[in-house]
Design a protein around this motif. Structure first.
Motif: not given
Ligand SMILES: O=C(O)c1ccccc1N[C@@H]1O[C@H](COP(=O)(O)O)[C@@H](O)[C@H]1O
Length: 241
Positions: A33-51
């Protein structure tokens, strides 16, 4: 010295988060799931997402609704790319609330339109310089689109705010970034550069960090995170030092 920004990548094909090798259609490994992956990077402290909407980039449809859902669920900044080539696709991309969009093919095929949207939207527009050697590639990286340095000079003159530089030969390979290419690009532009392609280790990220004084602002990290070469927390720590 500012720290290197890290942009974990979520590339979407047929509704799934995938990684490609050299950007080749058919080389996908699926990561769910793209949403799960994105939320995981956000939870891990990312300040940016390249989508990235890969179907839109390849011209095999689009994942527009899903991309909007993922971008809308993020509290962090989103850089959105893939298939943004005209007013309608740009409007849809900006309506997701993303911080900026990344234009690839359009910068090669419709330079007048790109100059216009740069003038209208300023630093909400970045241009992806996706290269093999020094030849730009568009339409899902399947077509040659001119010389890197000629295009860069034109975009600089038009006020382009930022470049996302991808070495296609390195992308998805875990072979290490093309530091020479990044240095060469930084030498001819004063605009910030986001590095993309090949990151395989924390040492690669440290090596890219050393280019911050030359103009590298960020690094996109894809395959290495999905393959668990390191965690995003480790990566953020490595570039914070
Ligand atoms: O990111 C990839 O792996 C990728 C592979 C093949 C084509 C495009 C890819 N990524 C992104 O798509 C934009 C270009 O899209 P477009 O040409 O504007 O439609 C490129 O900048 C990459 O960010």
């Amino acid at each position: 010295m500012p720290k290197l920004e890290l942009l974990p990548a979520v590339d979407v094909r047929d509704g799934q988060a995938v990684r490609l090798v050299h950007g080749e259609s058919g080389s996908e490994t699926s990561y769910g799931s793209p949403l799960e992956a994105a939320l995981a990077w956000q939870s891990a402290g990312a300040e940016w997402l390249h989508l990235v909407d890969l179907d839109a980039a390849f011209g095999t449809g689009d994942n527009r609704a899903l991309i909007a859902e993922v971008a809308g669920a993020m509290d962090i900044k989103v850089e959105l790319s893939g298939g943004i080539r005209d007013d309608a696709s740009l409007e849809a991309a900006l309506a997701t609330g993303c911080r900026r969009v990344n234009l690839g093919t359009a910068a090669l095929e419709t330079p007048e339109w790109v100059a216009k949207v740069i003038a209208e939207h300023g630093d909400k527009i970045a241009v992806g310089l996706d290269v093999r050697g020094t030849t730009l590639r568009g339409r899902g990286w399947t077509r040659d689109g001119g010389d890197l340095y000629e295009t860069l000079a034109r975009l600089d003159a038009e006020g382009c705010a930022r470049y996302v530089v991808t070495d296609i030969a390195k992308d998805g390979t875990l072979e290490g970034p093309n530091l020479g290419l990044l240095r060469d690009v930084c030498a001819v532009t004063d605009r910030p550069v986001v590095a993309s392609g090949g990151v395989s280790s924390l040492d690669d990220l440290r090596a890219i960090s050393l280019l911050v004084p030359e103009g590298v602002e960020g690094a996109i990290v894809g395959k290495a995170l999905y393959a668990k070469a390191f965690t995003l927390e480790e990566a953020l720590k490595a570039v914070a030092a």
